[in-house]
Enzyme design. Sequence first.
Site, PDB file in Angstrom:
ATOM      1  N   GLY A  51     -24.036  -6.303  23.026  1.00 18.09           N
ATOM      2  CA  GLY A  51     -22.724  -5.697  23.224  1.00 18.09           C
ATOM      3  C   GLY A  51     -22.316  -5.731  24.685  1.00 18.09           C
ATOM      4  CB  CYS A  52     -20.167  -3.445  26.600  1.00 19.36           C
ATOM      5  SG  CYS A  52     -19.716  -3.037  28.295  1.00 19.36           S
ATOM      6  CG  PHE A  53     -22.038  -7.384  30.838  1.00 21.00           C
ATOM      7  CD1 PHE A  53     -20.932  -6.612  31.128  1.00 21.00           C
ATOM      8  CD2 PHE A  53     -21.979  -8.751  31.126  1.00 21.00           C
ATOM      9  CE1 PHE A  53     -19.777  -7.160  31.691  1.00 21.00           C
ATOM     10  CE2 PHE A  53     -20.839  -9.313  31.698  1.00 21.00           C
ATOM     11  CZ  PHE A  53     -19.736  -8.508  31.980  1.00 21.00           C
TER      12      PHE A  53
END
Length: 220
Positions: A51-53
């Site tokens: 997902g979002c880093f």
Amino acid sequence: MKKIFFVLSIAFCFNCHNQAQINPKQQAVINADPVEVPLTNGKAKAYFASGCFWCVEAIYESVKGVDEAISGYSGGFTENPTYELSNTGRTGHAEAVEVIYDPNVVSYDTLVDVYFGSQNPTQVLGQGPDTGSQYRSIIFYQNDEQKKIIEQKKEALAKKLDAKIAAEVYPFQKFWVAEAYHQDFEKRNPNQRYVRAVSIPRLNKFKAKFPELLKESSKH
């Protein structure tokens, strides 16, 4: 900036994912021999996409033995990917992190536990509100030993949950460091809307689940 409430159609998500997966260049990445990153000053590197880093970076930086986590892109076939290009879902890359750690303090085995234990392991093409092939879960191996650890843990988790685990298993090839403004984003922007709504709750959920793995500075 992340757009937490933007709407992306299911059809578009799967179209982007399929474009990445059926591309011969992408298939070559999946079938390639892994690249093993040598130790530097006794420190090892591991690579994860979940997902979002921004979220994943903060999680790994809270773990004992981890010196730093760097946001970037990996798993694709496009040279010099950017945030804008990655967000089209057509580069093959996923938002990923490079975890720099001391193998004498934390093992690769434990880092894989952190990976599976800090996400929704059954969510396909994303995590939480972030959807699309650029947010898909990928865990990268650098040698046969790491691949065996990943596959055993993935299989055990599938049996435990009685569900298919979404994370793909790729040979590591190359990590592209993301733009400077993405680095330590959660730490530098604690009041940003997405950070408050998604990143911090995800980090706190991880901390509650694995208190024994946390650095002293991350327990408060």
